[in-house]
Enzyme design. Structure first.
Site, PDB file in Angstrom:
ATOM      1  N   ARG A 102      -3.748  11.316  -1.417  1.00 39.67           N
ATOM      2  CA  ARG A 102      -3.258   9.888  -2.413  1.00 39.67           C
ATOM      3  C   ARG A 102      -4.779   9.563  -2.716  1.00 39.67           C
ATOM      4  NH1 ARG A 102       1.627   7.137   0.603  1.00 39.67           N
ATOM      5  NH2 ARG A 102      -0.032   6.124   1.715  1.00 39.67           N
ATOM      6  N   ASN A 127       0.011   2.168  -5.980  1.00 42.81           N
ATOM      7  CA  ASN A 127       0.963   1.884  -4.611  1.00 42.81           C
ATOM      8  C   ASN A 127      -0.288   1.509  -3.341  1.00 42.81           C
ATOM      9  OD1 ASN A 127       3.259   1.973  -2.974  1.00 42.81           O
ATOM     10  ND2 ASN A 127       1.392   2.859  -2.206  1.00 42.81           N
ATOM     11  N   GLU A 128       0.055   0.400  -2.871  1.00 40.71           N
ATOM     12  CA  GLU A 128      -1.313  -0.266  -2.230  1.00 40.71           C
ATOM     13  C   GLU A 128      -2.461   0.280  -2.050  1.00 40.71           C
ATOM     14  OE1 GLU A 128       0.094   1.698   2.002  1.00 40.71           O
ATOM     15  OE2 GLU A 128       1.188   0.184   2.626  1.00 40.71           O
ATOM     16  N   GLU A 186       7.922  -2.546   2.075  1.00 41.01           N
ATOM     17  CA  GLU A 186       8.055  -1.694   2.489  1.00 41.01           C
ATOM     18  C   GLU A 186       7.858  -1.940   3.722  1.00 41.01           C
ATOM     19  OE1 GLU A 186       5.181   1.720   2.411  1.00 41.01           O
ATOM     20  OE2 GLU A 186       5.530   1.572   0.025  1.00 41.01           O
ATOM     21  N   TRP A 216       2.903  10.932  10.634  1.00 37.65           N
ATOM     22  CA  TRP A 216       2.397  12.027   9.388  1.00 37.65           C
ATOM     23  C   TRP A 216       2.551  13.452  10.331  1.00 37.65           C
ATOM     24  CZ3 TRP A 216      -2.718  10.824   5.231  1.00 37.65           C
ATOM     25  CH2 TRP A 216      -1.737   9.583   4.552  1.00 37.65           C
ATOM     26  N   GLU A 224       4.380  13.469   4.956  1.00 39.69           N
ATOM     27  CA  GLU A 224       4.772  12.125   5.580  1.00 39.69           C
ATOM     28  C   GLU A 224       6.969  12.470   5.797  1.00 39.69           C
ATOM     29  OE1 GLU A 224       4.919   9.022   3.265  1.00 39.69           O
ATOM     30  OE2 GLU A 224       2.833   7.825   4.003  1.00 39.69           O
TER      31      GLU A 224
HETATM   32  C1  GAL Z   1       2.938   2.675   3.452  1.00 40.93           C
HETATM   33  C2  GAL Z   1       2.817   3.779   1.499  1.00 40.93           C
HETATM   34  C3  GAL Z   1       3.859   4.584   1.618  1.00 40.93           C
HETATM   35  C4  GAL Z   1       4.851   5.752   3.108  1.00 40.93           C
HETATM   36  C5  GAL Z   1       4.234   4.342   4.288  1.00 40.93           C
HETATM   37  C6  GAL Z   1       4.241   5.286   5.119  1.00 40.93           C
HETATM   38  O1  GAL Z   1       2.406   2.577   3.292  1.00 40.93           O
HETATM   39  O2  GAL Z   1       3.703   3.172   0.364  1.00 40.93           O
HETATM   40  O3  GAL Z   1       4.268   5.366   0.521  1.00 40.93           O
HETATM   41  O4  GAL Z   1       3.031   6.431   2.581  1.00 40.93           O
HETATM   42  O5  GAL Z   1       3.327   3.769   4.051  1.00 40.93           O
HETATM   43  O6  GAL Z   1       3.667   6.412   5.587  1.00 40.93           O
END
Ligand code: GAL
Length: 689
Positions: free
Chosen positions: A113, A151-152, A324, A332, A374
């Site tokens: 991504r 996202n991020e 989050e 991962w 993930e």
């Molecule tokens: C964050 C991300 C999520 C997921 C989570 C766990 O950085 O926004 O989509 O990837 O970490 O890795």
């Protein structure tokens, strides 16, 4: 500079949910179980571009219509994510120029991504189209309460070397400098024959021999990356703002590298969002597994150190959202492994977020995904979908929040702030003579403030910072601001004159805005403020014993780097080096100015030095009349409507004892408490004092 357009009216619990990862038959029971656990908001859709635009220009809204309608029926609110972090395969295949590239200019493959760049004009077009389509279609939906952009941004990578970025960099420079002469002067291109005679000759500082970048060029590159990301965010925010319901917010989950985050918040967001993983994964941001280090190894405070990022976020937006919040082991398939939170830690970490300013906490994620990169990034539920102890703990946390409802929207009270600014953060990354001091010292300041029970904020300095932003703090530490401007020097001076105490460390003020050294005795423009100059400075010789300082008979290490100071005007020498060839030279100078004072410390900030400074400045002992708390327990003070609350957090797997000097109301158990209290392992107390 702090901005807050939206504030949660009450503490709210959420969860990240991916309807596209599950059979639709699970949706209703998932939502029912969430509601039963006290979860009121789901965040969805941030990677689901294909579901809404499966082919170029063909839009399908039924999937999320069905999900949103179900949410509306059940009374679940939704934060809807724009899917721009994962452009679909049809897009990257047809328009490969949207891909980001590594330092050698080699484009990333589709997959993973964040493989796109912010500057390809066609990507911006496609993003406008999808965001407009989504906002137009879902913007008035009653279930939606807010929008998350992308996202991020700048996670995974914050470096950009695509051809689109090359072109955009030249535009950025033309706008910044106006002429090649100005650019050549700012970049010092006479050095090594780099003079540019045509804009087309300029490239990003990518693959150069021996990392011998021009530092001034790289500083502009980091400003350019920030500008690219911010304008990409703003492009989406402008569209969402046109279509969203009044009262719905725009946010993103941020705080990644090479973005001026306070500025992004200011330009585009209603409320800042952050993702917190206090025990992210082994081997990434923890030196050793939690079991091995625990607390007290003298190390990095482990999960307690997450409060540092939370404080940085609070400095941008005082009442933020956690989009989050870690609820299971991180991992991962390809590169990370991690431990599950121990019983009590999910609640503790979520309370850490609340203690630092979050009014909304959304757990990542409802259930671990059974496939994909993930599949080991564990959510609340496991693959088997049974109720488990993690769900019980989330439920307990949601019910705890009801008990501490009066704290929602309360202010975190801190007498001390760490000062940061984007240019110096970039300079510290580019320049090892700066970064080697700045990065460890920022952590050391936060850690010692935690251990000394000195609540500590972050103050993000920007061009529009005002004196009153600084005056909220009796004490500021601006550890190593190598880059200084006249305007900033004047602001710092005004802060001290009105009564503030400013602490500066070595390597202060020897550069100007373009990163070139000033031909003035350091600290350059700050000399009048510090009442000091630096005679000579340099790194600690690795083969020699660490240089020491005598401060009133106490000895401290002045490690890594030493500025040999000289006092001027009415300044006093508080401490002197007592070893090395410059023994006898001043190491700490105090300069009274107006109603305040400036302390100039000639070295790095080790924890013992900080502890001594905190005592010297009367910052320690803030809670002594109320209670005795071991340094292993965090204290966060919050105030609202004349009420004063203390949140106590025990990060240890062992019980801790707290002694109260008077009777207080403990909100989680709703009882009056006094004398000795035992905090269980990973326990939390919320006291009204
Ligand atoms: C964050 C991300 C999520 C997921 C989570 C766990 O950085 O926004 O989509 O990837 O970490 O890795």
């Amino acid at each position: 500079m702090k901005k807050q357009n939206y504030q949660w009216p009450e503490y709210t619990v959420g969860v990240c949910y991916y309807p596209e990862h599950w059979d639709e038959s699970l949706w209703a029971s998932d939502l029912d179980r969430m509601l039963a656990a006290g979860i009121r908001v789901v965040r969805i859709a941030e990677f689901a571009w294909n579901l809404t635009e499966p082919e170029e220009g063909v839009f399908c809204f039924d999937f999320f219509d069905r999900f949103l309608n179900l949410c509306a029926k059940k009374g679940m609110k939704v934060i809807f994510g724009t899917p721009t972090a994962t452009p679909p395969a049809w897009l990257t295949k047809k328009y490969p120029e949207v891909l980001n590239a590594d330092q050698n200019g080699l484009p990333y493959e589709h997959g993973a991504r964040r493989h796109y760049n912010y500057n390809a004009p066609i990507y911006r077009e496609k993003v406008k189209t999808i965001v407009t389509a989504l906002a137009e279609h879902y913007g008035r939906h009653p279930a939606i309460c807010g929008w998350q952009i992308d996202n991020e941004m700048n996670c995974e990578t914050c470096e950009f070397y695509s051809e689109a970025d090359q072109a955009a960099f030249r535009v950025f420079l033309r706008e910044s400098y106006g002429s090649l002469d100005a650019l050549n002067a700012a970049w010092g291109t006479r050095f090594w024959n780099q003079t540019y005679t045509d804009w087309a000759q300029i490239r990003l500082p990518g693959h150069v021999l021996n990392e011998g970048w021009n530092p001034h060029q790289r500083l502009d590159y980091l400003r350019f990356v920030s500008e690219s990301a911010r304008s990409f965010c703003q492009l989406q925010a402008n569209i969402l703002r046109r279509y969203k319901k009044p009262g719905d917010f725009i946010t993103t989950n941020a705080l990644f590298g090479h973005i001026d985050n306070p500025k992004m918040n200011e330009e585009s967001l209603d409320i800042f969002g952050y993702d917190t993983y206090p025990n992210f994964a082994f081997g990434l941001n923890r030196s050793e597994p939690l079991e091995k280090t625990g607390y007290g190894s003298g190390g990095d405070l482990n999960d307690r150190l997450s409060g540092k990022q939370l404080s940085e976020v609070r400095g941008i937006c005082p009442h933020f959202s956690i989009l989050e919040q870690q609820s299971g082991a991180g991992g991962w398939v390809s590169r990370m492994e991690g431990p599950h939170p121990r019983p009590g830690q999910i609640r503790l970490w979520a309370m850490q977020s609340v203690a630092h300013g979050a009014d909304f906490v959304s757990f990542f994620r409802w259930r671990s995904c059974t496939f994909g990169t993930e599949m080991y990034w564990h959510g609340i539920l496991d693959y088997d979908n049974r109720d488990n102890r993690r769900l019980r703990e989330v439920t307990e946390f949601a019910s705890d929040l009801k008990k501490i409802a009066p704290l929602c929207g309360s202010a975190y009270v801190a007498p001390l702030a760490i000062v940061k600014d984007y240019d110096n953060a970039c300079d510290a990354e580019i320049d090892v003579w700066h970064g080697r001091l700045s990065f460890p010292d920022e952590s050391a300041i936060y850690q010692q403030a935690q251990l000394s029970h000195v609540p500590c904020d972050y103050l993000h300095l920007a061009d529009d910072s005002e004196l009153e932003d600084l005056c909220r703090y009796p004490v500021l530490i601006y550890a190593h601001p190598a880059i200084m401007t006249e305007a900033r020097a004047a602001l710092l001076k005004a802060y001290v004159e009105q009564g503030g105490t400013l602490i500066l460390g070595c390597r202060t003020g020897y550069k100007q805005e373009n990163g070139q050294a000033v031909m003035l005795p350091p600290p350059g423009m700050l000399r009048e403020l510090t009442g000091s100059t630096v005679r000579e400075s340099g790194f600690q010789h690795p083969a020699e014993p660490t240089v020491t300082v005598d401060w009133n008979g106490e000895r401290f290490e002045a490690s890594v780097f030493q500025d040999q100071l000289e006092a001027e005007g009415g300044a006093t020498v508080l401490a002197r080096y007592d070893s090395s060839w410059f023994a006898g030279m001043p190491a700490l100078i105090e300069h009274p100015l107006g109603s305040g004072r400036c302390l100039h410390w000639g070295s790095t900030f080790s924890r013992p030095v900080l502890s001594r400074l905190f005592t010297y400045l009367g910052l320690t002992g803030r809670f002594n009349d109320l209670l005795d708390v071991p340094e292993t327990v965090e204290i966060a003070e919050r105030q609202k409507d004349g009420l004063r609350f203390l949140m106590l957090l025990n990060y240890l797997p062992e019980a801790q004892t707290v002694v109260l000097h008077r009777q207080m109301h403990e909100l989680l158990e709703d009882k009056l408490v006094s004398d000795k209290l035992t905090m269980p392992p990973f326990g939390v107390l919320v006291l009204e004092v």
